[in-house]
Design an enzyme around this catalytic site. Structure first.
Site, mmCIF file in Angstrom:
data_model
loop_
_atom_site.group_PDB
_atom_site.id
_atom_site.type_symbol
_atom_site.label_atom_id
_atom_site.label_comp_id
_atom_site.label_asym_id
_atom_site.label_seq_id
_atom_site.Cartn_x
_atom_site.Cartn_y
_atom_site.Cartn_z
ATOM 1 N N THR A 1 0.815 -1.207 0.000
ATOM 2 C CA THR A 1 0.000 0.000 0.000
ATOM 3 C C THR A 1 0.854 1.264 0.000
ATOM 4 O OG1 THR A 1 -0.155 0.081 2.420
ATOM 5 C CG2 THR A 1 -1.847 -1.180 1.250
ATOM 6 N N ASP A 2 0.210 2.367 -0.349
ATOM 7 C CA ASP A 2 0.882 3.668 -0.306
ATOM 8 C C ASP A 2 0.566 4.352 1.022
ATOM 9 O OD1 ASP A 2 -1.728 4.658 -0.542
ATOM 10 O OD2 ASP A 2 -1.507 5.161 -2.667
ATOM 11 N N ALA A 3 0.933 5.605 1.159
ATOM 12 C CA ALA A 3 0.734 6.341 2.417
ATOM 13 C C ALA A 3 -0.739 6.487 2.782
ATOM 14 C CB ALA A 3 1.389 7.716 2.322
#
Length: 139
Positions: free
Chosen positions: A15-17
């Site tokens: 996942t990203d931030a």
């Protein structure tokens, strides 16, 4: 047409931030689905390589519909969309298993080659595999 299923759980590193699946991971999961598809029809990549058949990727499409998120269990469906003399086009759908929501659709096109990356006619070099892929061809 038969669709083969594979499950993947989204880990934090995927996942990203924002906690949303980073877009390129879907391409990696297409590969996971393709690997399991080949294994389920009796031709894992290791067997293909032993028999001198390679499937290099020559094109990929991916359409994002809804975001996957951390800890989702994803259901990857893989199938043969098109089979030609020296190429195969695979289709993919990725769903959030819990809700059935469609997250992504896509394709990957593969050359059918020798280890030297020379195109080969699959029906000639491995008619059994050709027939097996053709059985599951999308109608």
């Amino acid at each position: 047409m038969k669709k083969y299923e594979t499950e993947i759980r989204v880990i934090y590193a995927d996942t990203d931030a924002m906690g949303i699946v980073y877009h390129t991971n879907y391409i990696k999961w297409f590969e996971a689905g393709r690997n399991e598809f080949l294994r389920q029809i009796g031709y894992p990549y290791s067997r293909l390589e032993e028999e001198g058949i390679w499937l290099p990727v020559i094109a990929v499409t991916c359409e994002y519909k809804h975001p996957g998120k951390y800890d989702d269990i994803l259901l990857i469906k893989s199938w043969v969309k098109e089979l030609r003399a020296a190429t195969v086009l695979m289709g993919y759908e990725i769903f959030r298993k819990e809700t059935g929501e469609l997250l992504v659709t896509g394709t990957s096109k593969h050359g059918i080659t020798s280890p030297e990356l020379k195109p080969v006619r699959l029906k000639k070099v491995n008619p059994t595999l050709y027939d097996r892929l053709a059985e599951d061809l999308e109608s």
